[in-house]
Design a protein around this motif. Structure first.
Motif, PDB file in Angstrom:
ATOM      1  N   VAL A  13      38.482  -8.157  46.137  1.00 38.87           N
ATOM      2  CA  VAL A  13      38.833  -6.785  46.501  1.00 38.87           C
ATOM      3  C   VAL A  13      40.051  -6.794  47.409  1.00 38.87           C
ATOM      4  CG1 VAL A  13      38.072  -4.721  47.744  1.00 38.87           C
ATOM      5  CG2 VAL A  13      36.494  -5.910  46.218  1.00 38.87           C
ATOM      6  N   TYR A  14      40.052  -7.671  48.420  1.00 35.91           N
ATOM      7  CA  TYR A  14      41.176  -7.786  49.340  1.00 35.91           C
ATOM      8  C   TYR A  14      42.452  -8.170  48.582  1.00 35.91           C
ATOM      9  CZ  TYR A  14      44.064  -9.322  53.219  1.00 35.91           C
ATOM     10  OH  TYR A  14      45.093  -9.485  54.100  1.00 35.91           O
ATOM     11  N   THR A  15      42.347  -9.126  47.654  1.00 31.95           N
ATOM     12  CA  THR A  15      43.499  -9.562  46.859  1.00 31.95           C
ATOM     13  C   THR A  15      44.037  -8.415  46.018  1.00 31.95           C
ATOM     14  OG1 THR A  15      42.664 -11.819  46.792  1.00 31.95           O
ATOM     15  CG2 THR A  15      44.283 -11.221  45.121  1.00 31.95           C
ATOM     16  N   PHE A  16      43.147  -7.679  45.383  1.00 29.95           N
ATOM     17  CA  PHE A  16      43.553  -6.534  44.569  1.00 29.95           C
ATOM     18  C   PHE A  16      44.301  -5.505  45.404  1.00 29.95           C
ATOM     19  CE2 PHE A  16      42.657  -2.227  43.101  1.00 29.95           C
ATOM     20  CZ  PHE A  16      43.181  -2.273  41.824  1.00 29.95           C
ATOM     21  N   LEU A  17      43.762  -5.179  46.580  1.00 27.93           N
ATOM     22  CA  LEU A  17      44.395  -4.179  47.436  1.00 27.93           C
ATOM     23  C   LEU A  17      45.722  -4.681  48.000  1.00 27.93           C
ATOM     24  CD1 LEU A  17      41.313  -2.734  49.324  1.00 27.93           C
ATOM     25  CD2 LEU A  17      42.588  -1.692  47.435  1.00 27.93           C
ATOM     26  N   THR A  18      45.794  -5.960  48.321  1.00 30.35           N
ATOM     27  CA  THR A  18      47.043  -6.535  48.822  1.00 30.35           C
ATOM     28  C   THR A  18      48.137  -6.438  47.768  1.00 30.35           C
ATOM     29  OG1 THR A  18      45.855  -8.053  50.269  1.00 30.35           O
ATOM     30  CG2 THR A  18      48.124  -8.631  49.742  1.00 30.35           C
ATOM     31  N   VAL A  35      57.482   9.014  50.813  1.00 31.12           N
ATOM     32  CA  VAL A  35      56.748   8.543  51.985  1.00 31.12           C
ATOM     33  C   VAL A  35      55.308   9.062  51.926  1.00 31.12           C
ATOM     34  CG1 VAL A  35      56.592   8.688  54.496  1.00 31.12           C
ATOM     35  CG2 VAL A  35      58.805   8.324  53.411  1.00 31.12           C
ATOM     36  N   ALA A  36      55.148  10.285  51.482  1.00 32.94           N
ATOM     37  CA  ALA A  36      53.801  10.862  51.361  1.00 32.94           C
ATOM     38  C   ALA A  36      52.945  10.046  50.393  1.00 32.94           C
ATOM     39  CB  ALA A  36      53.881  12.313  50.905  1.00 32.94           C
ATOM     40  N   ASP A  37      53.538   9.620  49.272  1.00 36.21           N
ATOM     41  CA  ASP A  37      52.804   8.786  48.314  1.00 36.21           C
ATOM     42  C   ASP A  37      52.387   7.464  48.957  1.00 36.21           C
ATOM     43  OD1 ASP A  37      53.081  10.616  46.201  1.00 36.21           O
ATOM     44  OD2 ASP A  37      55.035   9.770  45.652  1.00 36.21           O
ATOM     45  N   GLU A  38      53.304   6.872  49.712  1.00 34.85           N
ATOM     46  CA  GLU A  38      53.005   5.603  50.379  1.00 34.85           C
ATOM     47  C   GLU A  38      51.884   5.778  51.390  1.00 34.85           C
ATOM     48  OE1 GLU A  38      52.789   2.766  53.424  1.00 34.85           O
ATOM     49  OE2 GLU A  38      53.701   4.720  53.762  1.00 34.85           O
ATOM     50  N   HIS A  39      51.929   6.855  52.161  1.00 34.43           N
ATOM     51  CA  HIS A  39      50.882   7.117  53.157  1.00 34.43           C
ATOM     52  C   HIS A  39      49.540   7.360  52.474  1.00 34.43           C
ATOM     53  CE1 HIS A  39      53.141   7.330  56.965  1.00 34.43           C
ATOM     54  NE2 HIS A  39      54.148   7.678  56.177  1.00 34.43           N
ATOM     55  N   PHE A  40      49.561   8.063  51.369  1.00 32.57           N
ATOM     56  CA  PHE A  40      48.329   8.319  50.622  1.00 32.57           C
ATOM     57  C   PHE A  40      47.717   7.002  50.125  1.00 32.57           C
ATOM     58  CE2 PHE A  40      46.080   9.300  46.617  1.00 32.57           C
ATOM     59  CZ  PHE A  40      45.088  10.101  47.133  1.00 32.57           C
ATOM     60  N   ALA A  41      48.556   6.116  49.592  1.00 31.95           N
ATOM     61  CA  ALA A  41      48.072   4.832  49.097  1.00 31.95           C
ATOM     62  C   ALA A  41      47.484   3.999  50.233  1.00 31.95           C
ATOM     63  CB  ALA A  41      49.203   4.070  48.408  1.00 31.95           C
ATOM     64  N   THR A  42      48.162   3.989  51.373  1.00 31.65           N
ATOM     65  CA  THR A  42      47.673   3.235  52.520  1.00 31.65           C
ATOM     66  C   THR A  42      46.335   3.783  53.005  1.00 31.65           C
ATOM     67  OG1 THR A  42      49.918   2.691  53.192  1.00 31.65           O
ATOM     68  CG2 THR A  42      48.218   2.515  54.884  1.00 31.65           C
ATOM     69  N   THR A  44      44.172   5.421  51.264  1.00 32.87           N
ATOM     70  CA  THR A  44      43.172   5.113  50.248  1.00 32.87           C
ATOM     71  C   THR A  44      42.679   3.673  50.391  1.00 32.87           C
ATOM     72  OG1 THR A  44      44.167   6.709  48.728  1.00 32.87           O
ATOM     73  CG2 THR A  44      42.728   5.026  47.760  1.00 32.87           C
ATOM     74  N   CYS A  45      43.601   2.739  50.595  1.00 33.87           N
ATOM     75  CA  CYS A  45      43.203   1.337  50.792  1.00 33.87           C
ATOM     76  C   CYS A  45      42.362   1.177  52.052  1.00 33.87           C
ATOM     77  CB  CYS A  45      44.433   0.437  50.848  1.00 33.87           C
ATOM     78  SG  CYS A  45      45.182   0.191  49.233  1.00 33.87           S
ATOM     79  N   TYR A  47      40.431   3.390  53.344  1.00 34.22           N
ATOM     80  CA  TYR A  47      39.124   3.959  53.028  1.00 34.22           C
ATOM     81  C   TYR A  47      38.270   2.957  52.239  1.00 34.22           C
ATOM     82  CZ  TYR A  47      35.566   6.847  50.835  1.00 34.22           C
ATOM     83  OH  TYR A  47      34.382   7.335  50.388  1.00 34.22           O
ATOM     84  N   VAL A  48      38.876   2.346  51.234  1.00 39.35           N
ATOM     85  CA  VAL A  48      38.134   1.387  50.413  1.00 39.35           C
ATOM     86  C   VAL A  48      37.657   0.219  51.263  1.00 39.35           C
ATOM     87  CG1 VAL A  48      38.324  -0.288  48.516  1.00 39.35           C
ATOM     88  CG2 VAL A  48      39.255   2.021  48.253  1.00 39.35           C
ATOM     89  N   LEU A  49      38.540  -0.310  52.121  1.00 40.03           N
ATOM     90  CA  LEU A  49      38.156  -1.426  52.976  1.00 40.03           C
ATOM     91  C   LEU A  49      37.040  -1.027  53.935  1.00 40.03           C
ATOM     92  CD1 LEU A  49      41.642  -2.958  53.756  1.00 40.03           C
ATOM     93  CD2 LEU A  49      39.825  -3.977  52.366  1.00 40.03           C
ATOM     94  N   THR A  50      37.100   0.179  54.452  1.00 36.70           N
ATOM     95  CA  THR A  50      36.055   0.659  55.347  1.00 36.70           C
ATOM     96  C   THR A  50      34.727   0.790  54.616  1.00 36.70           C
ATOM     97  OG1 THR A  50      37.666   1.843  56.682  1.00 36.70           O
ATOM     98  CG2 THR A  50      35.388   2.513  56.903  1.00 36.70           C
ATOM     99  N   ARG A  51      34.757   1.330  53.422  1.00 36.33           N
ATOM    100  CA  ARG A  51      33.529   1.493  52.640  1.00 36.33           C
ATOM    101  C   ARG A  51      32.946   0.158  52.228  1.00 36.33           C
ATOM    102  NH1 ARG A  51      30.572   5.855  52.114  1.00 36.33           N
ATOM    103  NH2 ARG A  51      30.124   5.191  50.013  1.00 36.33           N
TER     104      ARG A  51
END
Length: 54
Positions: A13-18, A35-42, A44-45, A47-51
């Motif tokens: 999972v970490y490798t995929f997100l990296t 920049v908004a797209d980049e912030h959204f992606a960050t 989201t990642c 959130y996934v790591l937290t979950r």
């Protein structure tokens, strides 16, 4: 979170997100996304790591 539910390890999972974040950074640097797209992606990642509780 189907990817996680399929039993993938925390390392995969970490490798995929990296890899995804490298691609996002590349596209932002090339002005292909905003920049908004980049912030959204960050966010989201994050959130996934937290979950996933890595």
């Amino acid at each position: 979170m189907l990817y996680i539910e399929e039993g993938h390890s925390s390392i995969s999972v970490y490798t995929f997100l990296t890899e995804a974040m490298y691609e996002i950074g590349k596209r932002w640097q090339e002005n292909k996304i905003s920049v908004a797209d980049e912030h959204f992606a960050t966010t989201t990642c994050d959130y996934v790591l937290t979950r996933f509780q890595l």
